[in-house]
Design an enzyme around this catalytic site. Structure first.
Site, PDB file in Angstrom:
ATOM      1  N   GLY A 132       0.851  -1.195   0.000  1.00 28.64           N
ATOM      2  CA  GLY A 132       0.000   0.000   0.000  1.00 28.64           C
ATOM      3  C   GLY A 132       0.879   1.234   0.000  1.00 28.64           C
ATOM      4  N   VAL A 133       1.288   1.651  -1.197  1.00 25.69           N
ATOM      5  CA  VAL A 133       2.223   2.791  -1.307  1.00 25.69           C
ATOM      6  C   VAL A 133       1.405   4.044  -1.614  1.00 25.69           C
ATOM      7  CG1 VAL A 133       4.337   3.633  -2.413  1.00 25.69           C
ATOM      8  CG2 VAL A 133       3.993   1.175  -2.122  1.00 25.69           C
ATOM      9  N   GLY A 134       0.642   4.446  -0.619  1.00 26.21           N
ATOM     10  CA  GLY A 134      -0.135   5.688  -0.723  1.00 26.21           C
ATOM     11  C   GLY A 134       0.529   6.736   0.149  1.00 26.21           C
ATOM     12  N   ILE A 178       0.822   7.115   3.522  1.00 27.83           N
ATOM     13  CA  ILE A 178       1.655   6.585   4.612  1.00 27.83           C
ATOM     14  C   ILE A 178       2.714   5.636   4.065  1.00 27.83           C
ATOM     15  CG2 ILE A 178       1.627   5.103   6.681  1.00 27.83           C
ATOM     16  CD1 ILE A 178       0.630   7.974   7.187  1.00 27.83           C
ATOM     17  N   LYS A 188      -6.330   6.740  19.718  1.00 26.67           N
ATOM     18  CA  LYS A 188      -6.496   7.308  18.370  1.00 26.67           C
ATOM     19  C   LYS A 188      -7.875   6.959  17.825  1.00 26.67           C
ATOM     20  CE  LYS A 188      -4.433   9.065  14.580  1.00 26.67           C
ATOM     21  NZ  LYS A 188      -4.168   8.323  13.328  1.00 26.67           N
ATOM     22  N   ASN A 211     -13.465  12.565  12.874  1.00 27.64           N
ATOM     23  CA  ASN A 211     -13.393  12.356  11.425  1.00 27.64           C
ATOM     24  C   ASN A 211     -14.767  12.396  10.733  1.00 27.64           C
ATOM     25  OD1 ASN A 211     -10.760  11.932  12.254  1.00 27.64           O
ATOM     26  ND2 ASN A 211     -10.376  10.255  10.849  1.00 27.64           N
ATOM     27  N   GLU A 254     -13.205   4.903   5.794  1.00 29.94           N
ATOM     28  CA  GLU A 254     -12.868   3.834   6.753  1.00 29.94           C
ATOM     29  C   GLU A 254     -13.862   3.804   7.916  1.00 29.94           C
ATOM     30  OE1 GLU A 254      -8.629   5.219   7.098  1.00 29.94           O
ATOM     31  OE2 GLU A 254      -8.266   3.061   6.893  1.00 29.94           O
TER      32      GLU A 254
HETATM   33  N1  LIG Z   1      -2.648   9.795   5.469  1.00 31.48           N
HETATM   34  C1  LIG Z   1      -2.486  10.103   6.763  1.00 31.48           C
HETATM   35  O1  LIG Z   1      -2.136  11.246   7.133  1.00 31.48           O
HETATM   36  C2  LIG Z   1      -2.757   9.096   7.815  1.00 31.48           C
HETATM   37  C3  LIG Z   1      -3.273   7.858   7.500  1.00 31.48           C
HETATM   38  N2  LIG Z   1      -3.444   6.939   8.496  1.00 31.48           N
HETATM   39  C4  LIG Z   1      -3.980   5.609   8.197  1.00 31.48           C
HETATM   40  O2  LIG Z   1      -3.024   4.876   7.439  1.00 31.48           O
HETATM   41  C5  LIG Z   1      -3.693   3.953   6.555  1.00 31.48           C
HETATM   42  C6  LIG Z   1      -3.259   4.224   5.129  1.00 31.48           C
HETATM   43  O3  LIG Z   1      -3.734   5.513   4.834  1.00 31.48           O
HETATM   44  P1  LIG Z   1      -3.223   6.344   3.575  1.00 31.48           P
HETATM   45  O4  LIG Z   1      -1.809   6.043   3.282  1.00 31.48           O
HETATM   46  O5  LIG Z   1      -3.649   7.761   3.819  1.00 31.48           O
HETATM   47  O6  LIG Z   1      -4.138   5.705   2.414  1.00 31.48           O
HETATM   48  P2  LIG Z   1      -3.910   5.798   0.837  1.00 31.48           P
HETATM   49  O7  LIG Z   1      -5.239   5.511   0.218  1.00 31.48           O
HETATM   50  O8  LIG Z   1      -3.192   7.046   0.504  1.00 31.48           O
HETATM   51  O9  LIG Z   1      -2.884   4.599   0.550  1.00 31.48           O
HETATM   52  C7  LIG Z   1      -3.294   3.256   0.497  1.00 31.48           C
HETATM   53  C8  LIG Z   1      -2.688   2.697  -0.787  1.00 31.48           C
HETATM   54  O10 LIG Z   1      -2.787   1.284  -0.779  1.00 31.48           O
HETATM   55  C9  LIG Z   1      -3.171   0.887  -2.104  1.00 31.48           C
HETATM   56  N3  LIG Z   1      -3.698  -0.468  -2.067  1.00 31.48           N
HETATM   57  C10 LIG Z   1      -4.874  -0.904  -1.592  1.00 31.48           C
HETATM   58  N4  LIG Z   1      -4.956  -2.229  -1.705  1.00 31.48           N
HETATM   59  C11 LIG Z   1      -3.797  -2.645  -2.295  1.00 31.48           C
HETATM   60  C12 LIG Z   1      -3.265  -3.910  -2.689  1.00 31.48           C
HETATM   61  N5  LIG Z   1      -3.974  -5.038  -2.515  1.00 31.48           N
HETATM   62  N6  LIG Z   1      -2.049  -3.968  -3.262  1.00 31.48           N
HETATM   63  C13 LIG Z   1      -1.328  -2.824  -3.437  1.00 31.48           C
HETATM   64  N7  LIG Z   1      -1.768  -1.590  -3.091  1.00 31.48           N
HETATM   65  C14 LIG Z   1      -2.989  -1.519  -2.518  1.00 31.48           C
HETATM   66  C15 LIG Z   1      -4.166   1.940  -2.510  1.00 31.48           C
HETATM   67  O11 LIG Z   1      -4.423   1.902  -3.883  1.00 31.48           O
HETATM   68  P3  LIG Z   1      -5.850   2.493  -4.382  1.00 31.48           P
HETATM   69  O12 LIG Z   1      -5.876   3.928  -3.986  1.00 31.48           O
HETATM   70  O13 LIG Z   1      -5.836   2.279  -5.867  1.00 31.48           O
HETATM   71  O14 LIG Z   1      -6.920   1.692  -3.694  1.00 31.48           O
HETATM   72  C16 LIG Z   1      -3.421   3.187  -2.048  1.00 31.48           C
HETATM   73  O15 LIG Z   1      -2.483   3.588  -3.007  1.00 31.48           O
HETATM   74  C17 LIG Z   1      -5.197   4.193   6.784  1.00 31.48           C
HETATM   75  O16 LIG Z   1      -5.700   3.275   7.738  1.00 31.48           O
HETATM   76  C18 LIG Z   1      -5.237   5.614   7.346  1.00 31.48           C
HETATM   77  O17 LIG Z   1      -6.388   5.867   8.120  1.00 31.48           O
HETATM   78  C19 LIG Z   1      -3.073   7.178   9.811  1.00 31.48           C
HETATM   79  C20 LIG Z   1      -2.559   8.404  10.145  1.00 31.48           C
HETATM   80  C21 LIG Z   1      -2.434   9.474   9.206  1.00 31.48           C
HETATM   81  C1  LIG Z   2      -3.101  13.412  10.370  1.00 36.50           C
HETATM   82  C2  LIG Z   2      -3.509  13.145  11.759  1.00 36.50           C
HETATM   83  C3  LIG Z   2      -2.345  13.366  12.722  1.00 36.50           C
HETATM   84  C4  LIG Z   2      -4.614  14.072  12.180  1.00 36.50           C
HETATM   85  O1  LIG Z   2      -5.098  13.693  13.383  1.00 36.50           O
HETATM   86  C5  LIG Z   2      -3.961  11.708  11.837  1.00 36.50           C
HETATM   87  O2  LIG Z   2      -3.297  10.917  12.446  1.00 36.50           O
HETATM   88  C6  LIG Z   2      -5.176  11.242  11.117  1.00 36.50           C
HETATM   89  O3  LIG Z   2      -5.772  12.015  10.361  1.00 36.50           O
HETATM   90  O4  LIG Z   2      -5.517  10.058  11.318  1.00 36.50           O
END
Ligand SMILES: NC(=O)C1=CN([C@@H]2O[C@H](COP(=O)(O)OP(=O)(O)OC[C@H]3O[C@@H](n4cnc5c(N)ncnc54)[C@H](OP(=O)(O)O)[C@@H]3O)[C@@H](O)[C@H]2O)C=CC1
Ligand SMILES: CC(C)(CO)C(=O)C(=O)O
Length: 308
Positions: A7-9, A11, A183, A191, A269
């Protein structure tokens, strides 16, 4: 140590970029057609651009990872946990880097206690464009630990140091599960209302009506966790609310929840947050009417946004 980031989004890109820049053997699993060769980072932890390795098919990995970092949205957790099965070696560990309830439980159900590390991630990362992220805020270190107590404190402290030295401040905490629940309560209160009303955390706190709703969401969560035997850091909802309004919201008052962008895309989510509270409440005979209404409103909005 070989890292695989699934999951290269927002985070996952942070982990892949910082670990690669620090010289670690790290590779990202992306969906077909989403291959990345570079990631640029900017924001509060500095600016850099680094080549990265990604694969679109897990069979192309070539070697068994030592640590898999799961950073997909909670609604993709189960499918991602099944996807990694072929490369989950006898010594492989999994780190859950996600928000919400149920991700850790699903991982332990499949891979067993002592194989799953839990991370409480509380830095903000946003995707500027594919291959470019901004680290926006950091409310605390990432906290990692093993709720089962099987993995040694020595190993987990050394792992936290690897992340910290790579540029992602991280510490080991035995009570990582309580940190995650801290959290969960915070995300459940803020949220969905921020997403539905399209306002930031400070506005939610100042408005008497959203404040009343957040109070009720929090109160229900404490009833559910008490009945479910889930330990938090707090004696009561009142204890938590004081810290919530006085300490947690002010430094993030200008922040809009990531759920706002998600609800506009028609997928959030919510089932790992307020929806999970409702499910736990049902299981333990605790009424959660406000969490239920909030969950249904978010799902309604998701559907409406998907249809138009
Ligand atoms: N962003 C933030 O600031 C914060 C995020 N979080 C938590 O971290 C987690 C990740 O969030 P975040 O990074 O923002 O989410 P994103 O949607 O940015 O990243 C998730 C990535 O995973 C990819 N993905 C999903 N399924 C697969 C798979 N089977 N194989 C490969 N890639 C896959 C998605 O692709 P696609 O988009 O095409 O589905 C997407 O690119 C969540 O639970 C979020 O709540 C926690 C704190 C802060
Ligand atoms: C970005 C930040 C710190 C905001 O609370 C977070 O952790 C979230 O959105 O889940």
């Amino acid at each position: 140590m070989k890292f695989l980031i699934v999951g290269v989004g927002a985070i996952g890109s942070a982990y892949l970029a910082f670990l690669t820049k620090a010289g670690h053997d790290a590779i990202g699993l992306v969906k077909r057609g989403r291959k990345l060769n570079r990631i640029s980072v900017r924001g509060i932890w500095g600016e850099f651009d680094t080549p990265v390795k990604t694969v679109e098919d897990i069979s192309l990995l070539g070697s068994v990872p030592d640590l898999i970092i799961l950073s997909v949205k909670s609604y993709d957790t189960v499918s991602a946990l099944e996807l990694i099965r072929p490369v989950f070696g006898k010594d492989t560990l999994l780190m859950i880097a996600q928000n919400g309830y149920g991700n850790y439980e699903a991982a332990v159900e499949r891979y067993g206690k002592g194989r799953v590390i839990l991370a409480r991630v509380i830095f903000g990362s946003r995707i500027i464009e594919p291959g470019a992220i901004e680290i926006t805020v950091s409310a605390d270190d990432v906290v990692i630990g093993d709720p089962s107590g099987i993995l040694s404190e020595k190993f987990l402290t050394e792992l936290a140091d690897i992340f910290t030295r790579a540029g992602i401040p991280t510490r080991y905490e035995r009570e990582v599960y309580r940190y995650l629940w801290d959290k969960i309560i915070y995300n459940c209160a803020l949220n969905p209302l921020g997403a539905l009303l399209e306002v930031n955390y400070g506005t939610l706190s100042e408005n008497p009506h959203t404040r009343s709703l957040m109070d009720r969401i929090i109160y229900e969560i404490f009833e559910v966790t008490r009945s479910a035997g889930i330990e938090t850091f707090w004696k009561s909802a009142e204890d938590y609310k004081r810290v919530f309004y006085e300490k947690l919201i002010p430094p993030t008052a200008a922040h809009f929840p990531s759920m706002l962008a998600d609800i506009k895309r028609g997928k959030t989510e919510i089932d790992a947050l307020n929806g999970a509270i409702c499910k736990l409440g049902e299981k333990h005979n605790v009424a959660t009417p406000v969490n239920m209404v909030i969950t249904e409103l978010v799902k309604a909005k998701e559907l409406l946004n998907r249809e138009f």
